[in-house]
Enzyme design. Structure first.
Site, PDB file in Angstrom:
ATOM      1  N   CYS A 120      22.763 -12.711  22.930  1.00  0.00           N
ATOM      2  CA  CYS A 120      22.649 -11.764  21.813  1.00  0.00           C
ATOM      3  C   CYS A 120      22.962 -12.453  20.492  1.00  0.00           C
ATOM      4  CB  CYS A 120      23.655 -10.617  21.959  1.00  0.00           C
ATOM      5  SG  CYS A 120      23.486  -9.637  23.439  1.00  0.00           S
ATOM      6  N   ASP A 121      22.404 -11.909  19.429  1.00  0.00           N
ATOM      7  CA  ASP A 121      22.782 -12.331  18.090  1.00  0.00           C
ATOM      8  C   ASP A 121      22.667 -11.123  17.174  1.00  0.00           C
ATOM      9  OD1 ASP A 121      23.471 -14.918  16.546  1.00  0.00           O
ATOM     10  OD2 ASP A 121      22.130 -13.788  15.224  1.00  0.00           O
ATOM     11  N   THR A 122      23.650 -10.950  16.299  1.00  0.00           N
ATOM     12  CA  THR A 122      23.700  -9.788  15.412  1.00  0.00           C
ATOM     13  C   THR A 122      23.798 -10.229  13.962  1.00  0.00           C
ATOM     14  OG1 THR A 122      24.849  -8.509  17.128  1.00  0.00           O
ATOM     15  CG2 THR A 122      24.989  -7.654  14.882  1.00  0.00           C
TER      16      THR A 122
ATOM     17  N   LYS B   9      20.355 -19.078  22.395  1.00  0.00           N
ATOM     18  CA  LYS B   9      21.617 -18.987  23.140  1.00  0.00           C
ATOM     19  C   LYS B   9      21.353 -18.807  24.635  1.00  0.00           C
ATOM     20  CE  LYS B   9      24.150 -16.987  19.254  1.00  0.00           C
ATOM     21  NZ  LYS B   9      24.839 -15.796  18.741  1.00  0.00           N
TER      22      LYS B   9
ATOM     23  N   GLY C 226      19.462  -8.993  18.211  1.00  0.00           N
ATOM     24  CA  GLY C 226      18.440  -9.513  19.109  1.00  0.00           C
ATOM     25  C   GLY C 226      19.056  -9.742  20.469  1.00  0.00           C
TER      26      GLY C 226
END
Length: 183
Positions: free
Chosen positions: A67-69, A51, A104
């Site tokens: 970000c990634d969750t 991203k 992340g």
């Protein structure tokens, strides 16, 4: 220094405002490529990088935050629900049990690129069928990994780690990373 949040998430926007008063929002449109043989922390870091990279390539003079969750339960990654039935099934599966939320984060500018993650342990309340039905009907779970928001009352019994991580952006970690890319 100019900043970009590579996410359309209203929660991430709200959280980033706590530490950064001025930033642009340019959501990433990168295709999320996942290698499921990796550990969950590697997966979210990789997605955060994808991203961030996609937005940074078009804005190389700015600092980009991606970000990634994910929610991890019984060694399985649980993303956002596909539909209302999927949300109900996920909530019933997590009811009364413990899982992990991993986010992340990638922060990149022309000088540095940092990638880290945060992990929080979350225990759910025992959720009644009536609660699950009403909660899903409210629409709140539909855009959230694990089909819930920690900020929504009645779902989470307790947690160990970062509250904001569970919301989708570990604010303390992001603040530290932003300070590091300035140096």
């Amino acid at each position: 220094m100019q900043y970009i949040l590579a996410s359309a998430s209203p929660r991430r926007k709200e959280l980033l405002k706590q530490i950064l008063p001025d930033f642009e929002i340019i959501p990433s449109v990168a295709e999320e490529k996942v290698n499921l043989s990796f550990f969950p922390d590697q997966i979210v870091c990789g997605l955060a990088e994808q991203k961030c990279d996609e937005v940074f390539q078009k804005n190389p003079d700015k600092t980009v935050i991606g970000c990634d969750t994910v929610v991890v339960f019984a060694n399985k990654i649980i993303g956002k629900p596909k539909d209302a039935d999927d949300a109900k099934n996920t909530l019933k599966m997590l009811s009364g049990k413990t899982h992990f939320v991993i986010t992340g984060v990638c922060v990149q500018n022309k000088y540095k690129r940092l990638v880290e993650f945060d992990k929080t342990e979350v225990k759910f309340n025992i959720l009644s069928d009536e609660f699950v039905e009403a909660y899903v009907k409210s629409g709140s779970p539909m855009d959230k990994a694990g089909s819930y928001g920690i900020q929504d009352g009645g779902v989470v019994k307790e947690f160990y780690g970062s509250y904001t991580n569970v919301m989708g952006m570990p604010v303390t970690l992001v603040k530290k990373m932003l300070e590091e890319v300035k140096a």
